[in-house]
Motif scaffolding. Sequence first.
Motif, mmCIF file in Angstrom:
data_model
loop_
_atom_site.group_PDB
_atom_site.id
_atom_site.type_symbol
_atom_site.label_atom_id
_atom_site.label_comp_id
_atom_site.label_asym_id
_atom_site.label_seq_id
_atom_site.Cartn_x
_atom_site.Cartn_y
_atom_site.Cartn_z
ATOM 1 N N LEU A 105 60.442 43.815 27.656
ATOM 2 C CA LEU A 105 59.049 43.662 27.044
ATOM 3 C C LEU A 105 58.569 41.996 27.394
ATOM 4 C CD1 LEU A 105 59.496 45.131 23.565
ATOM 5 C CD2 LEU A 105 58.144 45.797 25.301
ATOM 6 N N VAL A 106 59.398 41.022 27.639
ATOM 7 C CA VAL A 106 58.835 39.690 28.003
ATOM 8 C C VAL A 106 58.985 39.522 29.548
ATOM 9 C CG1 VAL A 106 59.987 38.586 25.844
ATOM 10 C CG2 VAL A 106 61.336 38.553 27.859
ATOM 11 N N SER A 107 59.207 40.608 30.370
ATOM 12 C CA SER A 107 59.259 40.401 31.989
ATOM 13 C C SER A 107 58.190 40.023 32.605
ATOM 14 C CB SER A 107 59.851 41.496 32.510
ATOM 15 O OG SER A 107 59.102 42.746 32.107
ATOM 16 N N PRO A 108 56.941 40.739 31.801
ATOM 17 C CA PRO A 108 55.512 40.043 32.479
ATOM 18 C C PRO A 108 55.331 38.537 32.770
ATOM 19 C CG PRO A 108 55.204 42.160 31.205
ATOM 20 C CD PRO A 108 56.848 41.637 30.797
ATOM 21 N N LEU A 109 55.919 37.950 31.654
ATOM 22 C CA LEU A 109 55.825 36.527 31.899
ATOM 23 C C LEU A 109 56.527 35.847 33.065
ATOM 24 C CD1 LEU A 109 56.390 35.314 28.216
ATOM 25 C CD2 LEU A 109 54.322 35.509 29.421
ATOM 26 N N MET A 110 57.490 36.759 33.530
ATOM 27 C CA MET A 110 58.389 36.251 34.638
ATOM 28 C C MET A 110 57.941 36.587 35.884
ATOM 29 S SD MET A 110 62.032 37.228 32.909
ATOM 30 C CE MET A 110 62.374 37.027 30.870
ATOM 31 N N LEU A 111 57.055 37.848 35.974
ATOM 32 C CA LEU A 111 56.545 38.269 37.144
ATOM 33 C C LEU A 111 55.448 37.419 37.753
ATOM 34 C CD1 LEU A 111 57.780 41.981 36.706
ATOM 35 C CD2 LEU A 111 58.918 40.330 38.150
ATOM 36 N N PRO A 112 55.165 37.273 39.094
ATOM 37 C CA PRO A 112 53.746 37.018 39.481
ATOM 38 C C PRO A 112 52.744 38.058 38.992
ATOM 39 C CG PRO A 112 55.421 36.925 41.471
ATOM 40 C CD PRO A 112 56.105 37.767 39.993
ATOM 41 N N GLY A 113 51.393 37.346 38.859
ATOM 42 C CA GLY A 113 50.582 38.336 38.320
ATOM 43 C C GLY A 113 49.937 39.316 39.351
ATOM 44 N N LEU A 114 50.082 38.775 40.784
ATOM 45 C CA LEU A 114 49.882 39.740 41.914
ATOM 46 C C LEU A 114 50.531 40.925 41.688
ATOM 47 C CD1 LEU A 114 47.916 40.089 44.171
ATOM 48 C CD2 LEU A 114 49.719 38.816 45.652
ATOM 49 N N VAL A 115 51.876 40.765 41.496
ATOM 50 C CA VAL A 115 52.891 42.032 41.598
ATOM 51 C C VAL A 115 52.522 42.865 40.278
ATOM 52 C CG1 VAL A 115 55.271 42.631 41.397
ATOM 53 C CG2 VAL A 115 54.482 40.764 42.392
ATOM 54 N N LEU A 116 52.237 42.340 39.420
ATOM 55 C CA LEU A 116 52.039 43.208 38.241
ATOM 56 C C LEU A 116 50.553 43.868 38.290
ATOM 57 C CD1 LEU A 116 52.806 40.878 35.021
ATOM 58 C CD2 LEU A 116 53.939 42.976 35.690
ATOM 59 N N GLY A 117 49.548 43.248 39.035
ATOM 60 C CA GLY A 117 48.305 43.747 39.069
ATOM 61 C C GLY A 117 48.255 44.903 40.199
ATOM 62 N N ILE A 118 49.007 44.851 41.188
ATOM 63 C CA ILE A 118 49.228 45.869 42.277
ATOM 64 C C ILE A 118 49.913 47.231 41.603
ATOM 65 C CG2 ILE A 118 50.622 46.392 44.262
ATOM 66 C CD1 ILE A 118 49.668 43.815 45.265
#
Length: 266
Positions: free
Chosen positions: A106-119
């Motif tokens: 649940l807190v992993s989005p803070l650790m991943l680059p925004g570009l990776v999450l966006g794609i």
Amino acid sequence: MTLIERIANAAVWIVAAATVVFLLTPLAVTVAVSFGSSAVFTLPAPGWSLRWYEAMGRSRDLWPAVATSVQLAALSTLVALALGALAAIGLLRGRFPGRDFVVTFLVSPLMLPGLVLGIAMLEAFRAAGLTHVWTSLVLAHVVITLPYVVRTVYAALSLFDFTLIDAARTLGLSYPKAVARVMVPALAPAFVTSGMFAFLASMDNYPISIFFTDAWTKTLPIKMLQYVEESPDPMIAAISTLLILFAVLVLVAGDRLVGLRRMADL
């Protein structure tokens, strides 16, 4: 205090001061440029003026983007507060295999680059047939704001004594009333803190929003990038200055409502 301890203490303060100066210098330069009279980014400015703030007030394209960002941040923060609080309670009170994995996930989005999450979210939404701009933006911003709520509320709940709810029930309150009168006030600082950071994170987000906006729906960071590409004048510095002021006001409000020390502890 020995000589070595004094030298080490002085070195720590020097490094801390240098770090603060390094981080704040770009902000100070941005504020100074926004009050310059030059049509280009010049420092020191040949004169001082409010012309770029006046130009910002006259801009017809800016304020719809501001309204979009504020509405999106408010809606995604409210959804994240509701879902994050329920998730934090379930994770803390529940006993099931893989609970630590779920907390980390649940807190992993803070650790991943925004570009990776966006794609990743773009491909997932396409596979699900979701093409509505506002719905996609809200869901995407909930994903990036939810970790702030879960992490903060989970930490606050770990310090809460749940026997207080049982004590309130023995005094005649129903379970929902006991939660509303005992647990909610105790967790109010966590809600305020996580809500503020979630709102700011949503307002400032660019790498995820760029995948879900269109020509008619643009958030403020995307509109600012468009200004930089099309007409790079100090008006962008004026917009940035107001955003800095907004962040400062949010922190001041948080200090008044919760206290900076308590916010840091959460």
